[in-house]
Design a protein around this motif. Structure first.
Motif, PDB file in Angstrom:
ATOM      1  N   TRP A 173      -4.403  -0.714   5.826  1.00 20.52           N
ATOM      2  CA  TRP A 173      -4.504  -0.381   4.396  1.00 20.52           C
ATOM      3  C   TRP A 173      -5.093   1.017   4.206  1.00 20.52           C
ATOM      4  O   TRP A 173      -4.612   1.814   3.411  1.00 20.52           O
ATOM      5  N   ASN A 174      -6.119   1.323   4.980  1.00 22.00           N
ATOM      6  CA  ASN A 174      -6.779   2.624   4.858  1.00 22.00           C
ATOM      7  C   ASN A 174      -5.952   3.753   5.463  1.00 22.00           C
ATOM      8  O   ASN A 174      -5.992   4.887   4.969  1.00 22.00           O
ATOM      9  N   ARG A 219       0.819  -1.225   0.000  1.00 23.16           N
ATOM     10  CA  ARG A 219       0.000   0.000   0.000  1.00 23.16           C
ATOM     11  C   ARG A 219       0.847   1.266   0.000  1.00 23.16           C
ATOM     12  O   ARG A 219       0.575   2.216  -0.745  1.00 23.16           O
ATOM     13  N   LYS A 245      -7.655  -1.883   8.375  1.00 22.50           N
ATOM     14  CA  LYS A 245      -7.438  -0.556   8.956  1.00 22.50           C
ATOM     15  C   LYS A 245      -6.088   0.007   8.522  1.00 22.50           C
ATOM     16  O   LYS A 245      -5.982   1.191   8.158  1.00 22.50           O
TER      17      LYS A 245
END
Length: 526
Positions: free
Chosen positions: A328-329, A193, A326
């Motif tokens: 990743w975001n 990410r 979480k």
């Protein structure tokens, strides 16, 4: 001060040289002999000793290198047939090898502490004096400090956004000890990410933009492939044998001494049901206590459904998923993503420790050491550290079972707790208010305080009452079970507490490196 602390701690380690050591001492002596005398195609097949080589190739090469120094101390320690050989020079060499390799850990701790502007010396002292490493490495005997040093090097590069270096060191770590696969999911999600997708939102307020880089993915993949190639390349024809050694699933759900996790509670419940149902005549009495016999083996639960490795793997992964989503975001904001990665890594380690297959009690250090670094970067991190470090380090006490070590391990734990409890609260409040309740520990609630004080009662029972009542012959493993179960309650409480914090925190209230969150203490305590 940094150098002085390192010298003092190293001196203490030297004093531990003549102390008791566990069977792990013979394990590593045998590995020295195996790698020194046999060709590499025999390393993972030799079974002269019951303590066969079961670490990844890089660690085998480390043993090979150490063996050439070992022969200068006592060549007899390298004889394959000299099982349980423990001459004074052998003990001296193996103890010194741990101390010298700890320099990697000390340098890595220094590297991480430089990234913090507030509490730099405290973090360094907290990590260098870690009670678990002193007990496990320098008395019980292992090389965890060296391994966690490489983990901290990887973390420091991750914080500095040196992604390739971070991946490199972590790949090296996996090829030294495969237990760190526990935290690999956090690494995979974060590197994909933050590095391959190149997510960015400079002020943290606007919609993030994404720019996937196939070149970054290739560089990342090549780094990992090269490391694994160097590690397993010489053993291409023997990989199935190595895998069988690395993952011996026939060792059973729990270690001989139950790690303080969910399965300790599950085993305890099964034992309670077994006793109750046996007395009620529902089931037949068992000929022996299979789960509390002190042996590493497979066993079947008497009442509750028996657990398979597949169940533990699936449960562990499912428990990790919310944290990984979480993370990743959170990667959208560059200011917070590195510390979010460390928090997610801690949670992944916790999920694996609590729900994993045949978890060793020493794996608690994979939670405590990264959390030590985080303890100065947020009040919730600090509170969690005070709880889990106390409970986790106490749970290691049964590893040092000789009565002569009772005062030593107690001194190590209390000294380390003293550093934490006397310093962490002052990082979040300029002047702690006078306690409203007698003996309540700073930053902790009444219930948390009472639970930690319960460890005193547990210690008294294990070291005094159990023997006075004459139960040491009829129920020798009862104190171990009580320790595992009681500490498991604290570990699971910490896991729920910290997981909830990670999933629900607001970025505006989360500190970054060098910035301490000061605004939640009043809400937490008052």
């Amino acid at each position: 001060m940094f150098l002085q602390i390192a010298i003092i701690v190293t001196t203490i380690k030297v004093f531990f040289i003549p102390f008791y050591y566990s069977t792990d001492f013979e394990v590593h002596r045998n590995w020295l002999a195996v790698t020194h005398n046999l060709t590499i195609d025999q390393w993972y097949y030799d079974n002269t000793s019951e303590w066969t080589l079961d670490y990844p190739p890089f660690f085998a090469w480390l043993e090979y290198g150490l063996s050439h120094v070992a022969k200068l101390f006592d060549p007899k320690m390298l004889y394959l047939t000299n099982l349980n050989y423990n001459s004074n020079m052998t003990v001296l060499f193996q103890r010194l090898s741990v101390i010298v390799l700890d320099l990697v850990y000390i340098l890595a701790v220094r590297s991480c502490s430089k990234l913090i502007s507030n509490g730099r010396l405290f973090v360094y002292m907290l990590l260098v004096t870690n009670a678990g490493l002193l007990m496990v490495d320098h008395i019980h005997f292992q090389y965890n400090g060296f391994l966690y040093g490489i983990l901290l090097l990887s973390i420091s590069h991750m914080i500095k956004s040196n992604f390739i270096q971070a991946a490199l060191w972590f790949a090296v770590l996996l090829n030294l000890k495969h237990i760190f696969l526990y935290i690999a999911p956090a690494y995979i999600v974060y590197l994909l990410r933050a590095y391959c997708f190149m997510v960015s939102s400079e002020d943290g307020l606007h919609t993030p933009w994404y720019s996937f880089s196939i070149m970054n993915l290739i560089k990342l993949a090549c780094t990992v492939i090269v490391v694994f190639g160097l590690s397993f390349g010489p053993f291409l024809d023997h990989i199935p044998q190595i895998i069988a050694r690395l993952f011996p699933f026939k060792r059973g759900l729990s270690h001989a001494y139950w790690a303080p996790n969910f399965w300790a509670l599950y085993n305890f419940a099964d034992k309670v049901f077994q006793v109750a149902f046996t007395r009620a005549g529902v089931i037949k009495a068992q000929p022996q206590a299979s789960m509390t016999g002190g042996l590493v083996q497979e066993y079947q639960h008497a009442v509750l459904p028996s657990v398979t490795p597949t169940v533990t793997f699936a449960l562990t992964f499912v428990m990790m998923v919310p944290a990984l989503i979480k993370l990743w975001n959170l990667c959208a904001d560059e200011r917070y993503r590195a510390l979010s990665f460390i928090r997610c890594m801690i949670i992944c380690a916790s999920c694996s420790f609590i729900f994993g297959w045949h978890v060793h009690e020493k794996a608690i250090l994979m939670i405590i050491i990264p959390l030590s670094f985080m303890s100065v970067l947020g009040v919730e991190d600090g509170i969690t550290y005070l709880m889990i470090s106390t409970v986790g380090h106490y749970s290691l006490f049964p590893l040092l079972y000789p009565k002569s070590l009772v005062s030593i391990k107690l001194f190590i734990l209390l000294s380390h707790c003293g550093i934490g409890f006397s310093t962490i609260p002052f990082l979040y409040i300029a002047k702690p208010k006078k306690r409203k309740r007698f003996l309540r520990l700073s930053l902790l609630t009444d219930a948390e305080t009472v639970y930690l004080y319960g460890l005193i009662a547990l210690f008294v029972y294990e070291n005094m009452i159990h023997t006075v009542w004459g139960l040491n012959k009829t129920l020798p493993f009862l104190p171990l079970m009580f320790t595992s179960v009681y500490c498991a309650l604290g570990v699971i409480y910490y896991w729920i507490y910290y997981y909830y914090y990670f999933l629900t925190f607001n970025l505006s209230g989360v500190p970054t490196v060098g910035v301490v969150n000061l605004n939640r203490y009043e809400k937490k305590i008052h």
